[in-house]
Design a protein around this motif. Structure first.
Motif, PDB file in Angstrom:
ATOM      1  N   GLU A  14       0.861  -1.145  -0.046  1.00 28.50           N
ATOM      2  CA  GLU A  14      -0.038   0.009   0.021  1.00 28.50           C
ATOM      3  C   GLU A  14       0.647   1.397   0.100  1.00 28.50           C
ATOM      4  O   GLU A  14       0.334   2.111  -0.812  1.00 28.50           O
ATOM      5  N   ILE A  15       1.916   1.339   0.567  1.00 27.00           N
ATOM      6  CA  ILE A  15       2.789   2.453   0.616  1.00 27.00           C
ATOM      7  C   ILE A  15       3.590   2.657  -0.534  1.00 27.00           C
ATOM      8  O   ILE A  15       3.561   3.553  -1.203  1.00 27.00           O
ATOM      9  N   ARG A  16       3.785   1.477  -1.457  1.00 27.22           N
ATOM     10  CA  ARG A  16       4.126   1.773  -2.800  1.00 27.22           C
ATOM     11  C   ARG A  16       3.038   2.559  -3.589  1.00 27.22           C
ATOM     12  O   ARG A  16       3.336   3.528  -4.462  1.00 27.22           O
ATOM     13  N   PHE A  17       1.777   2.032  -3.365  1.00 28.35           N
ATOM     14  CA  PHE A  17       0.531   2.536  -4.206  1.00 28.35           C
ATOM     15  C   PHE A  17       0.661   4.170  -3.842  1.00 28.35           C
ATOM     16  O   PHE A  17       0.326   5.116  -4.502  1.00 28.35           O
ATOM     17  N   ILE A  18       0.884   4.458  -2.584  1.00 30.05           N
ATOM     18  CA  ILE A  18       0.542   5.781  -1.965  1.00 30.05           C
ATOM     19  C   ILE A  18       1.682   6.663  -2.624  1.00 30.05           C
ATOM     20  O   ILE A  18       1.432   7.771  -3.078  1.00 30.05           O
ATOM     21  N   LYS A  19       2.885   6.162  -2.930  1.00 31.62           N
ATOM     22  CA  LYS A  19       4.111   6.949  -3.249  1.00 31.62           C
ATOM     23  C   LYS A  19       3.842   6.911  -4.706  1.00 31.62           C
ATOM     24  O   LYS A  19       3.995   8.187  -5.426  1.00 31.62           O
TER      25      LYS A  19
END
Length: 367
Positions: free
Chosen positions: A70-75
């Motif tokens: 999810e952090i990758r998606f956020i970035k």
């Protein structure tokens, strides 16, 4: 928050049986989400309200792996994240016990120094409902409010479009992750929405599309705002849920009345009948009840007269407010031993005389 803090907070959010209220309780006790996930289970079980079922899935490694995704998606998508106890989190939402621990946003949202109202109502809005909503936003535009709604069919999109027409900031609270939009036909408004405000969501990109999410989303709509306005509603509907939530948060609620024979007025009429909402018959009811002031009014044009004549009832109320600072209508009536209807009328007369003024939250004070 740091990326490490976000990682562990997302992981905690991913745990089944741990909702926002429980997550806040755990974080408050342990100091951070990371500390929660590294604490011994026997210590967590000593926390009031935390049982074995609650933490049964807490220490499984896949929560951190999903959080990393999810952090990758956020970035990649330049999504801004607000943490519930940090400065960039919406101030009014902080005071709601069940507010999201994380709030995701896109666009140019700035909630500071402006009044915020939510406008909700029927998806199958009538022609007269559309006209009232558009006129409401047009008349309130002079106060520069932020218009919050849910980006759905009917009332929601009418409110958003009216806000953009009058160059007002408008915020859509979504019932799904920021990787999709519903309904798809409203995708054409996204660019203008993000120029004039943007989108909030507390759902992940991996969350499945579920109708129950819309009910969960409603707490964000109600919590962001100082007041919720219901334009039209059948006897049951999501806008009534939003109104009930706003009422439970001790926020002002307004409802537009309609004929008893109109199916889309039943919900609003019931809110008024059960004293959960102010009756909204003209847009100017909103700034009057909420105590909004125009910039030009902040230095009062009518100064308090040097020798104002007050009748006996006005003197009682004036002396009470002078001794007790800001007070709500109910408190004034109770402590002055006067019926509410009499206090309400007397306060209006005193306001016209320039000796008291209304404030947000149904408060009054001596000028």
């Amino acid at each position: 928050m740091t990326e490490n803090d976000l990682l562990y907070t997302l992981a905690l959010q991913h745990v089944p049986n741990i909702g926002d209220i429980t997550a806040k309780r755990l974080i408050s006790h342990c100091g951070s989400a990371e500390a929660v996930l590294k604490e011994k289970s026997q210590n967590l079980l000593k926390i009031d309200g935390i049982g074995s079922v609650t933490i049964s899935d807490l220490f499984k490694s896949h929560h951190l792996k999903e959080a990393e995704k999810e952090i990758r998606f956020i970035k990649v998508n330049n999504i801004e994240v607000s943490y519930f106890n940090e400065a960039n989190y919406p101030e009014k939402l902080k005071h709601c016990i069940d507010s999201p621990i994380l709030l995701f946003q896109t666009g140019k949202i700035d909630l500071k120094n402006q009044p915020i109202i939510s406008i909700v109502g029927a998806r199958k809005i009538t022609t007269s409902g559309i006209a009232f909503c558009e006129n409401l936003v047009e008349q309130l535009a002079i106060y520069n409010p932020i218009i919050v709604s849910g980006f759905a069919y009917g009332t929601d999109i009418t409110a958003h479009k009216a806000a953009m027409k009058h160059k007002l900031q408008t915020v859509a609270c979504l019932a799904h992750g920021l990787n999709q939009i519903y309904p798809k036909v409203h995708k054409k408004y996204m660019v203008d929405m993000e120029k004039n405000g943007g989108f909030f969501s507390d759902f992940w990109s991996t969350d499945t599309f579920d109708k129950n999410n819309f009910l969960k989303r409603n707490r964000v709509i109600a919590g962001l705002s100082e007041a919720t306005i219901v334009i039209e509603s059948a006897e049951k509907g999501g806008s009534l849920v939003t109104a009930d939530i706003a009422h439970s948060y001790n926020r002002d609620v307004f409802a537009v009345p309609g004929r008893t024979t109109d199916s889309q007025s039943i919900g609003c009429n019931n809110l008024i009948k059960h004293q959960k909402a102010h009756m909204l018959t003209t847009p100017l009811d909103v700034p009057y009840i909420l105590g909004w002031e125009l910039e030009s009014e902040k230095q009062p044009v009518i100064q308090k007269q040097l020798f104002v004549e007050l009748d006996a009832t006005e003197k009682v109320i004036y002396n009470y407010l002078k001794e007790n600072d800001k007070q709500q209508l109910d408190s004034i009536a109770l402590n002055c031993n006067l019926p509410i209807f009499k206090v309400s009328g007397t306060l209006l007369n005193m306001e016209l005389k320039g000796v008291v003024r209304p404030l947000p939250g149904k408060l009054f004070e001596v000028i």
